[in-house]
Each structure stands twice: as structure tokens, then as C-alpha cells.
Design a protein around this motif. Structure first.
Motif, PDB file in Angstrom:
ATOM      1  N   GLN A   4       1.063  -1.494  -0.422  1.00 42.16           N
ATOM      2  CA  GLN A   4       0.095  -0.039   0.041  1.00 42.16           C
ATOM      3  C   GLN A   4       0.731   1.048  -0.095  1.00 42.16           C
ATOM      4  O   GLN A   4       2.069   0.967   1.307  1.00 42.16           O
ATOM      5  N   LEU A   5       0.640   1.992  -1.214  1.00 38.76           N
ATOM      6  CA  LEU A   5       1.738   3.110  -0.887  1.00 38.76           C
ATOM      7  C   LEU A   5       0.387   4.152  -1.023  1.00 38.76           C
ATOM      8  O   LEU A   5      -0.247   3.992  -1.802  1.00 38.76           O
ATOM      9  N   THR A   6       1.103   5.751  -0.817  1.00 36.18           N
ATOM     10  CA  THR A   6       0.216   6.889  -1.437  1.00 36.18           C
ATOM     11  C   THR A   6       0.922   7.468  -2.095  1.00 36.18           C
ATOM     12  O   THR A   6       2.308   7.991  -2.204  1.00 36.18           O
ATOM     13  N   ILE A   7       1.033   7.811  -3.135  1.00 33.71           N
ATOM     14  CA  ILE A   7       1.579   8.249  -4.760  1.00 33.71           C
ATOM     15  C   ILE A   7       1.025   9.701  -4.795  1.00 33.71           C
ATOM     16  O   ILE A   7      -0.358   9.410  -5.702  1.00 33.71           O
ATOM     17  N   LEU A  51      10.754  10.283  -0.829  1.00 34.49           N
ATOM     18  CA  LEU A  51       9.715   9.469  -0.439  1.00 34.49           C
ATOM     19  C   LEU A  51      10.293   9.165   0.820  1.00 34.49           C
ATOM     20  O   LEU A  51      10.996   9.236   2.363  1.00 34.49           O
ATOM     21  N   ASP A  52       8.940   9.804   1.309  1.00 31.15           N
ATOM     22  CA  ASP A  52       8.535  10.138   3.547  1.00 31.15           C
ATOM     23  C   ASP A  52       9.230  11.584   2.775  1.00 31.15           C
ATOM     24  O   ASP A  52      10.043  11.691   4.031  1.00 31.15           O
ATOM     25  N   VAL A  71       5.409   8.457  -1.145  1.00 31.08           N
ATOM     26  CA  VAL A  71       5.829   8.998  -2.248  1.00 31.08           C
ATOM     27  C   VAL A  71       5.575  10.158  -2.919  1.00 31.08           C
ATOM     28  O   VAL A  71       4.163  10.636  -3.652  1.00 31.08           O
ATOM     29  N   THR A  72       6.495  11.294  -4.106  1.00 31.60           N
ATOM     30  CA  THR A  72       6.299  12.553  -4.693  1.00 31.60           C
ATOM     31  C   THR A  72       6.564  12.232  -5.747  1.00 31.60           C
ATOM     32  O   THR A  72       8.139  11.904  -5.709  1.00 31.60           O
ATOM     33  N   GLY A  76       3.366  15.366  -9.075  1.00 33.69           N
ATOM     34  CA  GLY A  76       2.918  16.195  -7.705  1.00 33.69           C
ATOM     35  C   GLY A  76       3.641  16.762  -7.179  1.00 33.69           C
ATOM     36  O   GLY A  76       3.074  17.369  -6.251  1.00 33.69           O
ATOM     37  N   LEU A  77       4.166  17.510  -7.703  1.00 34.65           N
ATOM     38  CA  LEU A  77       4.756  19.053  -6.800  1.00 34.65           C
ATOM     39  C   LEU A  77       3.916  19.874  -6.941  1.00 34.65           C
ATOM     40  O   LEU A  77       3.722  21.004  -6.116  1.00 34.65           O
TER      41      LEU A  77
END
Length: 157
Positions: A4-7, A51-52, A71-72, A76-77
Motif C-alpha cells: 500500500q503506497l500513497t503516491i 519517499l516520505d 511517494v511524491t 505531484g509537486l
């Protein structure tokens, strides 16, 4: 293995092979092609993501190692259709040419400015040592980071 990742603010629950690299997860399953595959050996930095909040080279990070993390990517910026000051500065100061290294340069610069909001030119060059550009000669990249630092110090993002 289940991960499970939040991207970029979006949650992904997937089953992945234990040996799958994060860069391939982002590009192939996440559709985030701003993260580039340049060398697969962590030499070029084109695959850099946050990553975090910490810059990492996703070509040497397994997806399972990022389980539970935020994860950015370069995509995502930006917020609400507005470029992040680093993205804007790279555009304004011509810190990009072919653009291949740009996402990694921007995210490595983001890490630098997070820890040092007013870096000197030698500090910028040192922070970007792990990122290669074959087009610009780096001077405009350094100018871009300096401009972004000024903008960000003024209260933008």
C-alpha cells in the motif's frame, strides 16, 4: 506481496513481485512517466522521487521497501494546476533542455531546499552531484534552484 503506497496523494493497494523496482511500479502501474529510467544503477538520478519527503533513487528501491510510505513524483509537486516554484524556476531560468533529467533534478533540489532553504552555489552543486545532465552544463540548473529558493523564501509553497 501486497503493498500500500500513497503516491501524489492517491492511495494504491497492489500485489507486486518482491523484486519489482519502485521506478517500474510508478511508471507501469501508476502511469507516472515523469519518473525516468536512465541507468538502473543509481548513477544518473533521473528516477529520483521523494519517499516520505526524502529524495531517493527509485531504480534502486524495491516497491516493497516503500510499503506504507508517501511517494511524491514530479507530477505531484504542482497544486491546483499551478507549478511548484522549482518547476516554474526551471522553466524561467532554462534549467532544462531535453527534459530527461529534469524531474530528478527538481526532486533532488526539493530535498536540498527542504534542508537548506538558502543554499550557496557550491552547496547546490554538491547536492546535485548524484544527478547527471547531458544537455545544459548545469549553470542554468543552479540558477533555477537559486531562483526557486528566493521564491520559496517569500512564502510560496
Amino acid at each position: 506481496m501486497k503493498v500500500q503506497l500513497t503516491i501524489n496523494g492517491r492511495r494504491f493497494d497492489r500485489e507486486v513481485e518482491p523484486r519489482q523496482l519502485l521506478v517500474h511500479f510508478l511508471r507501469d502501474l501508476g502511469g507516472l512517466t515523469g519518473t525516468k529510467v536512465g541507468c538502473d544503477t543509481s548513477q544518473c538520478g533521473a528516477c529520483t522521487v521523494l519517499l516520505d519527503g526524502v529524495a531517493v533513487k527509485s531504480c534502486t528501491c524495491l516497491t516493497v521497501q516503500a510499503d506504507g510510505c508517501q511517494v511524491t513524483t514530479v507530477e505531484g509537486l504542482s497544486r491546483d494546476g499551478k507549478l511548484h516554484p522549482l518547476q516554474e524556476a526551471f522553466w524561467n531560468k532554462h534549467g532544462l533542455q531535453c527534459g530527461y533529467c529534469t524531474p530528478g533534478m527538481i526532486l533532488a533540489s526539493h530535498e536540498l531546499l527542504r534542508t537548506n532553504p538558502d543554499p550557496s552555489e557550491p552547496e547546490i552543486r554538491h547536492a546535485l552531484e548524484g544527478n547527471m545532465c547531458r544537455c545544459t552544463g548545469y549553470q542554468n540548473i543552479v540558477r533555477s534552484v537559486k531562483e526557486a529558493a528566493k521564491t520559496m523564501a517569500g512564502g510560496s509553497q
